[in-house]
Design an enzyme around this catalytic site. Sequence first.
Site, PDB file in Angstrom:
ATOM      1  N   GLU A   1     -22.185 -21.565   4.607  1.00  0.00           N
ATOM      2  CA  GLU A   1     -22.416 -21.670   6.117  1.00  0.00           C
ATOM      3  C   GLU A   1     -21.316 -21.588   6.701  1.00  0.00           C
ATOM      4  O   GLU A   1     -20.582 -22.745   6.495  1.00  0.00           O
ATOM      5  CB  GLU A   1     -23.389 -22.335   6.620  1.00  0.00           C
TER       6      GLU A   1
ATOM      7  N   ARG B   1     -33.110 -25.205   3.092  1.00  0.00           N
ATOM      8  CA  ARG B   1     -31.752 -25.152   2.690  1.00  0.00           C
ATOM      9  C   ARG B   1     -31.603 -23.732   1.999  1.00  0.00           C
ATOM     10  O   ARG B   1     -32.443 -23.301   1.109  1.00  0.00           O
ATOM     11  CB  ARG B   1     -31.681 -26.287   1.554  1.00  0.00           C
TER      12      ARG B   1
ATOM     13  N   ILE C   1     -42.673 -31.551   7.684  1.00  0.00           N
ATOM     14  CA  ILE C   1     -42.588 -30.301   8.178  1.00  0.00           C
ATOM     15  C   ILE C   1     -43.544 -29.216   7.464  1.00  0.00           C
ATOM     16  O   ILE C   1     -44.281 -28.603   8.249  1.00  0.00           O
ATOM     17  CB  ILE C   1     -41.192 -29.679   7.913  1.00  0.00           C
TER      18      ILE C   1
ATOM     19  N   HIS D   1     -28.764 -21.487  11.418  1.00  0.00           N
ATOM     20  CA  HIS D   1     -29.327 -23.057  11.196  1.00  0.00           C
ATOM     21  C   HIS D   1     -29.697 -23.831  12.393  1.00  0.00           C
ATOM     22  O   HIS D   1     -29.194 -24.649  12.656  1.00  0.00           O
ATOM     23  CB  HIS D   1     -28.036 -23.654  10.332  1.00  0.00           C
TER      24      HIS D   1
END
Length: 328
Positions: A261, A232, A154, A280
Amino acid sequence: MKISVAQGAIAVLDQFAVRLRGEADFVTGPVDTPAQVAELTAGADALVVTLHRLDEPHFAAMADSVRVIGRAGVGLDTIDLDAAARHGVAVVHQPAYATGEVATHAMAMLLSLQRRLSQSDALVRRDGWGGAADIGPIFSLDDAAVAVLGCGRIGRAVVDRLVPFVREVRVFDPLVTEPVPGARMVADLGELLDDAEALSLHVPLTPETRHVIGRREIRRMRPGALIVNVSRGGLVDEEELALALADGHLAGAGLDVFETEPLPGSSPLRTAPNLLFSPHNAWNSGTAARRLAEWTIADVISYATRREAAHGRMAVEPAVPRLTVVPD
């Protein structure tokens, strides 16, 4: 074979049940408590989860027949990998299923923050118009140095997207030694952050990376800088982030992930200015959702039957099967 699926882990489970009829049977249910894990995994060969937490008590309660856990996603911070290894359960996750989606989401957040689109939208909705002074200062992206922490799949995809937009892309990743096309590799975190106009985070959450971006790191960045986190939540000290936004040292931040979360009502981020949130959701596209489900189920079946995974990466691979047959 029998595959247990934690509630909510696979959105299109009924489709797989039809497609794999005769090859695999699926059962679904909650896995919040050890008792629920024991009930759901009874007689199962595999367990599929997403962000469900699996600690030592969960593994102790898990049926001995379970050979592999499929993590439908990338992060592993909700699974006690040491406990999995102790109990002889393999763990496979899917680091590549949404690389393009997450990288694009990070870039979209950065561009929205840099152009102050949220402020501009709110201004027009409230007053019908506005000027530059009402929107706030905007630095030139063409002149900016953007820092990328972490250069796996990523991170590299983010670098590729950034290169046409900015003056310089800096990258720090202690596990990467080869050059990254389009980026300048730096030796440490301090050099990465010094005078950077923006930071994008792309590292896993581990004990070593928790709060890797705290007060000292935030204050090393150029006044008016931006932070984007689609990795994260625990990577950033949220209290320090809120303070830096409130006192203006940071011009904005884009967060897709949070330490807790859903985001609690008591979080200081709720009232911090110039924050762009998403729930998210950076991974999200119809293609990525289908790919994740297909890859996760295919890998737990292939690992349980042939001890191999074609799509994902093994985070835990026990040296011996969990069940040992002792001859009479």
